[in-house]
Write a protein that holds these residues in place. Sequence first.
Motif, mmCIF file in Angstrom:
data_model
loop_
_atom_site.group_PDB
_atom_site.id
_atom_site.type_symbol
_atom_site.label_atom_id
_atom_site.label_comp_id
_atom_site.label_asym_id
_atom_site.label_seq_id
_atom_site.Cartn_x
_atom_site.Cartn_y
_atom_site.Cartn_z
ATOM 1 N N ILE A 332 0.837 -1.205 0.000
ATOM 2 C CA ILE A 332 0.000 0.000 0.000
ATOM 3 C C ILE A 332 0.869 1.252 0.000
ATOM 4 N N VAL A 333 1.845 1.283 0.920
ATOM 5 C CA VAL A 333 2.719 2.450 1.090
ATOM 6 C C VAL A 333 3.440 2.780 -0.217
ATOM 7 N N GLU A 334 3.988 1.774 -0.867
ATOM 8 C CA GLU A 334 4.792 2.007 -2.068
ATOM 9 C C GLU A 334 3.946 2.422 -3.269
ATOM 10 N N SER A 335 2.675 2.080 -3.273
ATOM 11 C CA SER A 335 1.827 2.420 -4.417
ATOM 12 C C SER A 335 1.421 3.891 -4.428
ATOM 13 N N ILE A 336 1.356 4.521 -3.273
ATOM 14 C CA ILE A 336 0.773 5.870 -3.172
ATOM 15 C C ILE A 336 1.519 6.905 -4.008
ATOM 16 N N PRO A 337 2.858 7.054 -3.869
ATOM 17 C CA PRO A 337 3.537 8.092 -4.654
ATOM 18 C C PRO A 337 3.549 7.830 -6.155
ATOM 19 N N LYS A 338 3.233 6.611 -6.580
ATOM 20 C CA LYS A 338 3.166 6.334 -8.011
ATOM 21 C C LYS A 338 2.000 7.081 -8.649
ATOM 22 N N TYR A 339 0.960 7.345 -7.887
ATOM 23 C CA TYR A 339 -0.207 8.092 -8.363
ATOM 24 C C TYR A 339 -0.202 9.527 -7.846
ATOM 25 N N MET A 340 0.343 9.718 -6.635
ATOM 26 C CA MET A 340 0.330 11.020 -5.962
ATOM 27 C C MET A 340 1.745 11.349 -5.503
ATOM 28 N N PRO A 341 2.589 11.813 -6.434
ATOM 29 C CA PRO A 341 4.006 12.009 -6.109
ATOM 30 C C PRO A 341 4.270 13.011 -4.985
ATOM 31 N N ASP A 342 3.314 13.881 -4.678
ATOM 32 C CA ASP A 342 3.492 14.829 -3.571
ATOM 33 C C ASP A 342 3.412 14.137 -2.210
ATOM 34 N N ILE A 343 2.869 12.925 -2.186
ATOM 35 C CA ILE A 343 2.674 12.235 -0.909
ATOM 36 C C ILE A 343 3.693 11.115 -0.768
ATOM 37 N N GLN A 344 4.648 11.321 0.101
ATOM 38 C CA GLN A 344 5.665 10.315 0.415
ATOM 39 C C GLN A 344 5.362 9.782 1.815
ATOM 40 N N VAL A 345 4.794 8.597 1.866
ATOM 41 C CA VAL A 345 4.320 8.034 3.127
ATOM 42 C C VAL A 345 5.356 7.079 3.705
ATOM 43 N N ALA A 346 5.687 7.275 4.948
ATOM 44 C CA ALA A 346 6.560 6.332 5.641
ATOM 45 C C ALA A 346 5.725 5.153 6.136
ATOM 46 N N TYR A 347 6.359 3.997 6.326
ATOM 47 C CA TYR A 347 5.635 2.850 6.858
ATOM 48 C C TYR A 347 5.050 3.241 8.213
ATOM 49 N N GLU A 349 4.161 1.809 10.919
ATOM 50 C CA GLU A 349 4.587 1.096 12.131
ATOM 51 C C GLU A 349 3.420 0.754 13.057
ATOM 52 N N ASP A 350 3.264 1.492 14.167
ATOM 53 C CA ASP A 350 2.274 1.097 15.188
ATOM 54 C C ASP A 350 0.885 1.702 14.952
ATOM 55 N N LYS A 351 0.641 2.280 13.781
ATOM 56 C CA LYS A 351 -0.643 2.940 13.539
ATOM 57 C C LYS A 351 -1.481 2.193 12.500
ATOM 58 N N ILE A 352 -1.247 0.903 12.373
ATOM 59 C CA ILE A 352 -1.935 0.113 11.359
ATOM 60 C C ILE A 352 -3.192 -0.521 11.953
ATOM 61 N N TRP A 353 -4.303 -0.356 11.267
ATOM 62 C CA TRP A 353 -5.566 -0.994 11.649
ATOM 63 C C TRP A 353 -5.833 -2.126 10.679
ATOM 64 N N PHE A 354 -6.461 -3.192 11.155
ATOM 65 C CA PHE A 354 -6.900 -4.226 10.226
ATOM 66 C C PHE A 354 -8.284 -4.732 10.624
ATOM 67 N N GLY A 355 -8.986 -5.221 9.645
ATOM 68 C CA GLY A 355 -10.318 -5.785 9.876
ATOM 69 C C GLY A 355 -10.624 -6.786 8.783
ATOM 70 N N TYR A 356 -11.762 -7.457 8.905
ATOM 71 C CA TYR A 356 -12.101 -8.549 7.994
ATOM 72 C C TYR A 356 -13.362 -8.248 7.206
ATOM 73 N N ARG A 357 -13.236 -8.257 5.890
ATOM 74 C CA ARG A 357 -14.418 -8.147 5.039
ATOM 75 C C ARG A 357 -15.050 -9.531 4.906
#
Length: 419
Positions: A332-347, A349-357
Amino acid sequence: MSQDKGTVLIIGAGIAGLSSAFYLLQDGWKVTILEKGNLDDNCSYGNAGMIVPSHFTPLAAPGMVSQGIKWMFDRKSPFYVRPNLSWNLLDWGMKFMKYANKQHVEKQAVAIRDLNLYSSKLYDALSNQPDFDFELEQNGIIMLYKSKEVQHEEVELAKRAQDLQLDVSILDAAEVQALEPNLKLDVLGAAFYKCDGKLYPPKLMRQLINYLKSGGVTFHEHVDVLRFVKEGSKVREVITDKGSFSGDEVIIATGAYLPQLTAKLGLKTPLMPGKGYSFMYNPAEGTTLKHAALLLEARVAVTPMNGHIRFSGTMELGSANDTIYRNRVQGIVESIPKYMPDIQVAYPEDKIWFGYRPCPPDGLPYLGRVGKISNVSLAGGGGMMGLSLGPAFGKAVADILSGRPTETDISNFRPDRFD
């Protein structure tokens, strides 16, 4: 509110369960809700917050099998099936392959579209009620693409959407950029679904809970359902680790855990939990998004909400677990600047949420009364449309229990179709 009609026991406090309670309360039912976890963190909180009439194609669609096989060999891919010898997974996979065809998609498109459009109208009405302000914006979603191949697929899909009377247009790169003047985009173009919208899930959930509590709905948290006691064709009691509960009607709205409960009733509702991840990002001042977006090749959702941007994605099928697979989030992180080069997101770390569809193999929800048990209804299996369909699930259940016809045709979604 109407006169008292009886008692309803709802199992599950996600968006489907809360929406069911909302409309049943208005009809005059006395409602009790049992929740396996707590009231402030389930799959309805951390999702992309999108309202998606555009998603009229079920997950079981042509090309998904071959594409899924290719993605399985990429640890950062947006779709992954964790290999194991589980019979449930094998059974689900065989059923999925059966339904992943053009005929199935064509047959189901109208019913899925109608349910989503109706749910969108219900969100409009809910947002106009006192004490409800969950950042609802019906300003469309931009489906961004970078490749000619995906452009071709999106143009064809947009034509089908237009045939279904959905408001969508194809934009070139300059037209897309004009929609988002505050953020540089590196894309070939986009499909702009003006029929779609977005909201902020945590506000919606908290406001629904507060409304229901003030209306007399009783909540019980951290409750595990152990078994159902039947008498004739009805469920008389629900036995849990916190005691026994009963109601004139029982609604099961437990998301990805639906099969575990329906199995206790002798009902087959095949479903696999599709783990997704999300995290919030605080954009630099002046770098803002006006619309929600999907990064199509990467299968990443981008939603401005609560002054931040939520990035979410991946579909990781397999038995539920609490492990955060770093490679999937890194994708997810690596895909973002490919479409939005102004946004360089760092991993994050401890702010990741997950859930189940909750993903049925035919891509269709389980909605309506159970045929062989006269006082049990299901409202679940919305897959990637769970939040979008929540109000329509709840209103349909309330209509059924109160003896009214449903507003849209839900016959294709009958809960016992795999029995």
